[in-house]
Structures are given as C-alpha cells and as structure tokens.
Design an enzyme around this catalytic site. Structure first.
Site, PDB file in Angstrom:
ATOM      1  N   ASP A  13      66.432 108.373  -3.307  1.00  0.00           N
ATOM      2  CA  ASP A  13      66.695 107.940  -1.567  1.00  0.00           C
ATOM      3  C   ASP A  13      66.340 106.601  -1.344  1.00  0.00           C
ATOM      4  OD1 ASP A  13      65.265 108.505   0.770  1.00  0.00           O
ATOM      5  OD2 ASP A  13      63.469 108.608   0.832  1.00  0.00           O
ATOM      6  N   GLU A  14      66.986 106.059   0.047  1.00  0.00           N
ATOM      7  CA  GLU A  14      67.465 105.046   0.117  1.00  0.00           C
ATOM      8  C   GLU A  14      68.315 104.251  -0.927  1.00  0.00           C
ATOM      9  OE1 GLU A  14      66.426 104.394   3.176  1.00  0.00           O
ATOM     10  OE2 GLU A  14      64.887 105.294   3.959  1.00  0.00           O
ATOM     11  N   ARG A  29      66.109 103.683  16.643  1.00  0.00           N
ATOM     12  CA  ARG A  29      64.413 103.871  16.410  1.00  0.00           C
ATOM     13  C   ARG A  29      64.201 104.760  17.910  1.00  0.00           C
ATOM     14  NH1 ARG A  29      64.893 104.655  11.917  1.00  0.00           N
ATOM     15  NH2 ARG A  29      66.893 103.955  12.342  1.00  0.00           N
ATOM     16  N   LYS A  32      67.305 113.403   7.372  1.00  0.00           N
ATOM     17  CA  LYS A  32      67.319 112.667   5.846  1.00  0.00           C
ATOM     18  C   LYS A  32      66.183 114.120   4.907  1.00  0.00           C
ATOM     19  CE  LYS A  32      65.864 108.796   4.602  1.00  0.00           C
ATOM     20  NZ  LYS A  32      65.312 107.757   4.262  1.00  0.00           N
ATOM     21  N   THR A  33      64.578 113.425   5.997  1.00  0.00           N
ATOM     22  CA  THR A  33      64.146 113.677   4.964  1.00  0.00           C
ATOM     23  C   THR A  33      63.596 115.522   4.403  1.00  0.00           C
ATOM     24  OG1 THR A  33      63.064 111.310   5.699  1.00  0.00           O
ATOM     25  CG2 THR A  33      61.896 112.906   4.529  1.00  0.00           C
ATOM     26  N   GLN A  46      72.259 100.651   6.953  1.00  0.00           N
ATOM     27  CA  GLN A  46      71.136 100.881   7.214  1.00  0.00           C
ATOM     28  C   GLN A  46      70.353  99.766   6.621  1.00  0.00           C
ATOM     29  OE1 GLN A  46      67.955 103.528   9.040  1.00  0.00           O
ATOM     30  NE2 GLN A  46      70.252 104.886   9.052  1.00  0.00           N
TER      31      GLN A  46
END
Length: 776
Positions: A243-244, A619, A57-58, A274
């Site tokens: 973002d998010e 994670r 994503k980043t 998430q």
DNA sequence: ACATAATGGATTTTT
DNA sequence: TCCATTATGT
C-alpha cells in the site's frame, strides 16, 4: 474510507459452488467498476495500481486479498501485505475480516513494513549480532546514544547536535546503507560520519537493541547474505501487496525486491500525486519506475472519483498539473453538483480564525455535523489561532496528531522502570530513571557509574552493584544507589507473582513517582491521568514483553470513537481521510508552500508542497474553502504575507474568489486578481506566474539590505539552482548557518561574490571571505 | 544539588 | 512568542 457503497458480502460461501469453487461472479466483485475489477482479478504477475484520490483504493486492496483467498490461490499465511501506518494495517485487517470472516486472522504477514520486518528479524537476530529479545529504540533513545557518542568524540554538540546525527543515520538507513557501504560522498562532522555511524551501530549491538531503521536494514543484510533464508521467504510469500507505494524509501524498496520471487506476484498500489513524505526518505521514483523494475508489469489506473464534487476535483487537478514528472491521471466524476471552491483573503490570522469559526457555526446550523468539518493546516503552529477561537465560541474540536501518548515523558519514564526490571542491562532505561524522581544522585555520580560501566564493558546496573560494595562513593550517594538497587530487585521479585499492570502501579507508587507528580501543580494531574490510562491499556496484553513490543512498534493508543467535533489536523495527518466540508487556511508564501521546503529542496520541495495542496483539496467531498491572510504573527513577530502561488494555480473555472475586506479586490477570479503586491518589483526568473513573482518579491523583502539572492533564483529552464550544492553558484545560500573561527556562529544574510554578509549571533553583522567560514 | 537566569531554536511525522 | 535546554549562582 467510504469511496463507494459498502460491499455486502458477509457470506462468501453463498457465492461458492460445490467444493468451494466460485461459481459465476462472486458477490464481492459486484459493484466494482471495470478498472477496480481488473485490479482485483489480475492476480498473477507484477501489477501497479495507480489509484487517484477517492477512487476506491482501500476497497480494491481488501477485495483483491479476499479474492486471492476465496479463490483458493493462497492461504492467509502465504500473503504478505504491507502498509505504512498501523492505522492502515488495522483498517485493512478489519475490512478483510468483514469480507471473508475469521479466517482473516491467519494473515500473519499483514502489517506495517516495520512490524513485518521485526517479525522476520526476531527469527534471525543472531545473524546480525543480536539476541532475539532485542529491544527497539525510539527517537529519544537514539538521540541519547548519539549524544554520548558525540561527547566521547569530543565534538561540539552545539554544532553537531545529537538530533542531526541521529537524523542523518536514519537517513542513511533509509537509503539502505550500512556503515561499510556508506558512500564517501556522505559525511557528518568533517569526515567523522562513517566512524560515528559504525560506533552507533556497535553501541546498539552492545545494548542488544536496534532502531526503526535497523528493522529493515538488518533484514536487508540477512536476506542478501543468506540465500537460503531469502529463498524460504520468497517461496512462502506467494502474493505480495504494498500500500502507499509512492511513500516507500530505498530500504523498503530493496526489501521488497529481495522478497519478491521470480513469479513476481507483486501488486503495488499508490498515487504519485500524493507522495508527501520525501522529507522522510520516500522516493517517488520507486513508483515512477515500477514498469522498468518489473518488466511486463500491468499498470491499472483508477481514475473514477467517488468522493468529491466536480469543482473540487477540477480545482485539485488544475493545481497538480503544474507538477512535472507525474505518471499522469485524469480524475473524473459523474457528480455535477456543488459549489465552486471558495478562496478568501483576510486581514490577519485572527480574522481567518474568526471567519472559519463563524462558517463552522453557520454550517452547523444548516445541519452539517461538527465531525464532518475539518481544518487542515500546513504546520501545527497554525492550530493555535483556531483553538483559541473555538474555545471562545465553545465550538467542539479535536486536534488530531500532536504529541503522542507513548512519547510523553511520564509514559516513557514508566516504561524505563519496566524495561530495567525486565532486563538488567538496559542502560538507556537506567539512565533515564536512576534519578527520577530525585534520589539525591547528582550528575557526576551517574556519569561516574556510566564511565566505569563503559570501561569495564558491563551494564550500568552491574557497575552500581560493584560500586556500592566499594568505598569509592560518598556515603550518601552510596546509600542512594543501594536503595535504588534494592527497589529494582524487589520489584523484579514482585513481577514473578503479579500481573504487569499491578507491577506498574506498584512501581509508580513505591518509587515516589506519583508523589512527585502530585507535587507538580502545573502538569501533575494530567500526567497522573495519563499514567492511569497507561495502566488501563496494559491490561489488554498478555504480559510485559508483549506489551512493550507492541508499544515500540505501534507508538500510539487506539483511542475510542471521537465525539462530534471539528477535526483540526495537519495536511499530512489528513491523508487518507475525507470530510464533507474542508477548510484550508494559511495559503501564503512561506507558510504554504513552506519556505523551508523550498530552501532545502528547491523545485523538488515545491512540487511536494504542491502535492500536499492537492491532498488537502481532495479531502473535501462537498465543500472546500481556502483562505490566506495579509498579515501573520510568526514567532511573535508580525510579518506581511503574500498569497500562495498555489492560489494562482487554481483553475479559474472551479474557484470563486471572495474578498472579506476588499483588500485584495479579487473579484474577477484569482488570475485576474489585482493585489497591491502585483505592483511590487520582482526579480527576473524564467517562471512567470504572478504568484511566483510575488513569492520572489516576498522572499527578497524578508531580508532587507540583501542583494537578490542569486542562489534561490531560477535558471532559465525554470529549475531552481540547488541550494547547498557546491557546484551551483558559490555554494552559499542566504540563511545558511555558518561557523567562523573568530566570530563564532552566524547566519548568511547576503552573498556578494566570494564575500558573505553574515549576521553573527555574538559579533554582529560582518562581511567575511567565504573560505573563512564553514557550513554547520 | 537545586533554583533561577540566559540562551537559542523553532515544519511536516511514521515506525 | 514561547518552549526547552544550558549556564550560573547559592
């Protein structure tokens, strides 16, 4: 994040033909998979990128920005890029700088929602009755203001705590409601909600201050009431990146809509699975209805995972599939290695800590660095057992999160001095330090000053200046105040000729603050160290004003690289991070999923807990180990625990159950596992997972003598009857805090028709008719 | 005004 | 249990 090979595009110029026009495929696009590349290259029109955990994503976000800039579609100052955390903003800026070089510094509008909103608000502050020098209050200040308002309104601050008022005002602001627009379904303290909210806003205006919620709320007011200003920003921001997106609240959503022009070059990136900040006002709905909000929107799914093994991914996917209302993604990976996710039951919390500490040592001997291991807990109280064990075995560890630097009392005290020196009318700062260290000023004399100040509508400092020239105060008090004023004035003089950190040192020394801390054997030294660190970190700023602005928006210190130590943090804190080896302890009903989430938000709360579990599992890169204990000490009392329903939801193909004590006999996989709790009576429900049944038995067990709590049972369709909803059942829920005219405060233990069994704090357990008590 | 006893409350956390 | 805040006493 390191989802895939790091891009090597240090020199963009190389990929450019003559005239700066990209020739062929620019380097920075190489190495992206087809979906990632589509997300980068679809620059025009609304785009929703559903980026699953570990899908890069980043990288997509930063490459997209670089692409827009490198292809000449926009100048750096024409991009609006918002994130939730400073950390994410920092990371994005760094990575873009890496891609396009120093011109990334022109990205003036890359930041958190709040910092961008603060920039806009400073330019138009007068439109909402503020000066552009307004200060930004933190939660502590907010609660202080709330306390004063509650006291002024003669409300019982036990029943209506400053904290809850401040909390509900924040909630309203998150929903985009000003006092005037507050729906009449919303309230606080029996009809006083709107009045208190309006009074709070008025008080903030008189302090020339705003809180975090106001940064966005005032933006909404300005942008919706001044078409010309809104238009100016819409023209300026040619491309918007968020973002998010799954974590945006209503106010942020409205803000984005106001800033999005008709060309609608808006790209939102997020993962509905998430979304874990619902309790803070985030609306998963925003991401779920993106396509309706932006007709013609392109939806791109990033489903290829570069982070985890297929077992970890399989376990996580199976778990999250129990949630409804998802946009749906199927993560996949080419990985074919790795062990199954291990699930273990142990006797108690101490045994769990022992087991994990031992495994950490074993992993260490196998060559895994401490920093590559993480213990992720649901709530911070779980950390203690691990810390104790780690200290005993000398396992290096770092607790991430926890009390934050700028929120420590001594730091806030220092800031209060500086604020008061900077602006005479900062009454909150005045209150905080007027008698810290002790100057012989009692509560009564300070209250007197504040009362006079409020009545005459002047700042507290002005009131004190007047008072010390009169004879209304005792001689001793008058001298104390006079000295205080004299000191502040002197420091203000000093500030003219010296740097802000020298000022801070001087103030701390001369006020007696350092002496006060030296006298404190218990915590004094730590606090002095913190103050030293404060003075140190101030030196990086141009001046006092710049420094204070920074701390009010950033609220944390950018600490240096951490040593090689095991990372201990909450699941919330772990979002966006990854570790080769991840331990997930405490998977027990009531702990995880947290009982309170379920009590307060029912099915929605449970789904959010499940997303949290999903975040936790994803994670892990190579190895994930889940554990639960049969017994646990909670607030000093021993409780027997049931395995979390999430344990049962893990797909059997991807987990390996191990039993430490033989107690669980979980040899044949989790679903077949026979535990002693399988035999326990369970209350009828439409949901038949063994974990759920055990959860029910557990919930009923916690309150002996209680009838099956009707309000927490499921409806036939599996939906939780909303607790606290007056339309559902009798409207009472076991555990509710209530107030009774004669018996005082208490807690509902059981509901029997219109009668409640209430354990009163003072009067003991009584059966009362429900109309005689009210919810607190 | 300050020291001590009693009380009550207790997720997650950013900005 | 344990912490912070409040009530109480000197």
């Amino acid at each position: 994040m390191t989802e895939s090979a790091p891009p090597r595009i240090s020199d963009l110029a190389r990929s450019h033909g003559p005239g700066g026009v990209p020739a062929g495929t620019p380097d920075y696009l190489k190495g992206l998979n087809p979906e990632q590349r589509e997300a980068v290259e679809t620059t025009e029109g609304p785009v929703l990128v559903l980026a699953g955990a570990g899908t890069g994503k980043t990288r997509v976000l930063t490459t997209r920005l670089a692409h827009i800039l490198a292809s000449g579609r926009a100048k750096p100052w024409e991009l609006l890029a918002v994130t939730f955390t400073n950390k994410a903003a920092r990371e994005m800026r760094e990575r873009i700088t890496h891609l396009i070089g120093p011109s990334a510094e022109g990205l003036r509008w890359l930041g958190t929602f709040h910092s961008v909103a603060a920039q806009i608000l400073r330019r138009h502050a007068e439109l909402v009755g503020l000066k552009s020098t307004f200060t930004i209050l933190d939660t502590d200040d907010q609660e202080r203001v709330c306390k004063q308002l509650l006291e002024a309104a003669n409300l019982d601050t036990k029943r209506w705590t400053p904290r809850s008022l401040s909390g509900i005002i924040d909630h309203w602001k998150n929903r985009g409601w000003t006092p005037e627009k507050l729906p009449n379904t919303e309230d606080f303290a029996n009809g006083k909600g709107q009045t208190l909210y309006a009074a709070y806003q008025a008080r903030l205006a008189s302090l020339n201050a705003c809180d975090f919620g106001d940064l966005l709320l005032h933006n909404l007011t300005i942008l919706s009431q001044h078409a010309d200003i809104a238009e100016e920003y819409r023209r300026r921001f040619r491309y918007i990146l968020v973002d998010e997106y799954q974590d945006t609240n209503v106010a942020q959503y409205l803000w984005l809509r106001l800033l999005t022009s008709s060309t609608g070059n808006v790209c939102c990136v997020g993962d509905d699975d998430q979304s874990i900040y619902g309790w803070r006002g985030a609306e998963v709905d925003n991401i779920l209805r993106f396509e309706r909000d932006f007709p013609g929107a392109k939806v791109i799914r990033l489903e290829r995972n570069y982070r985890s093994t297929h077992h970890i991914l399989g376990a996580a996917s199976g778990l999250i599939s129990a949630n409804r209302g998802r946009l749906g993604k199927t993560l996949w990976t080419e990985d074919n290695s790795g062990d199954k996710v291990r699930v273990r039951g142990v006797w108690d919390g101490e045994a769990e800590a022992r087991l994990i500490a031992d495994e950490i040592e074993t992993a260490r001997r196998q060559g895994i660095g401490y920093k590559d291991m993480a213990v992720l807990v649901r709530a911070s109280f779980q950390m203690r057992a691990f810390e104790e064990r780690f200290v005993m075995l000398a396992v290096p560890y770092t607790v991430i999160g926890g009390p934050r630097f700028f929120e420590r009392a001594e730091i806030r005290d220092a800031h209060a001095y500086l604020r008061l020196i900077l602006s005479e009318d900062d009454d909150l700062a005045f209150e905080r330090i007027v008698n810290v260290p002790k100057r012989g000023l009692g509560d009564t004399s300070v209250q007197k000053v504040l009362q006079i100040a409020r009545e005459t509508g002047v700042p507290a400092m002005t009131a004190v200046r007047d008072l010390i020239t009169s004879d209304e105060l005792q001689a001793r008090t008058r001298t104390a105040f006079a000295n205080f004023i004299r000191d502040i004035d002197r420091w203000r003089q000093f500030a003219q000729t010296s740097s802000h950190w020298e000022l801070t040192e001087t103030v701390l020394e001369e006020s007696g603050y350092t002496d006060m801390q030296k006298a404190d054997r218990a915590t004094g030294q730590t606090r002095l160290d913190n103050l030293k660190e404060l003075v140190q970190s101030m030196q990086a700023f141009d001046g006092l004003t710049a420094y204070l602005e920074h701390v009010s928006l950033v609220m944390d210190l950018d600490r240096g690289e951490s040593a090689d130590s095991v990372q201990v943090m909450t699941l919330h804190g772990a979002k966006g991070l990854e570790f080769p080896l991840v331990f997930l302890p405490g998977w027990e009903e009531g702990v995880f999923p947290s009982q309170r989430s379920i009590d307060e938000k029912g099915e929605k709360g449970l789904e959010e807990e499940r997303r949290l579990a999903y975040v936790g599992v994803t994670r892990g890169k190579e190895d994930v180990r889940i554990s639960f204990a049969a017994n646990r000490q909670v607030y000093g009392r021993w409780q027997s625990q049931l395995p979390s329903r999430f344990v049962d939801e893990l797909p059997i193909d991807h987990v390996e159950a191990q039993s430490d004590t033989g107690y669980y006999g979980a040899s044949g996989g989790m679903r077949e596992a026979k535990s002693r709790w399988d035999e326990m009576p369970s209350f009828g429900s439409g949901y038949s997972s063994p974990g759920w049944k055990r959860g029910q038995a557990f919930a009923a067990n916690r309150v002996p003598n209680a009838q099956p709590a009707r309000q927490t049972l499921l409806e036939g369709d599996g939906r939780l009857v909303a607790s606290g909803d007056p339309k559902a059942g009798s409207g009472w829920t076991k555990g509710d805090r209530v107030f009774h005219q004669k018996f005082g405060y208490g807690q509902v233990r059981a509901i029997e028709g219109n009668k409640l069994v209430v354990a009163f704090d003072k009067a003991g357990e009584k059966k009362v008719i429900d109309t005689f008590v009210e919810k607190t």
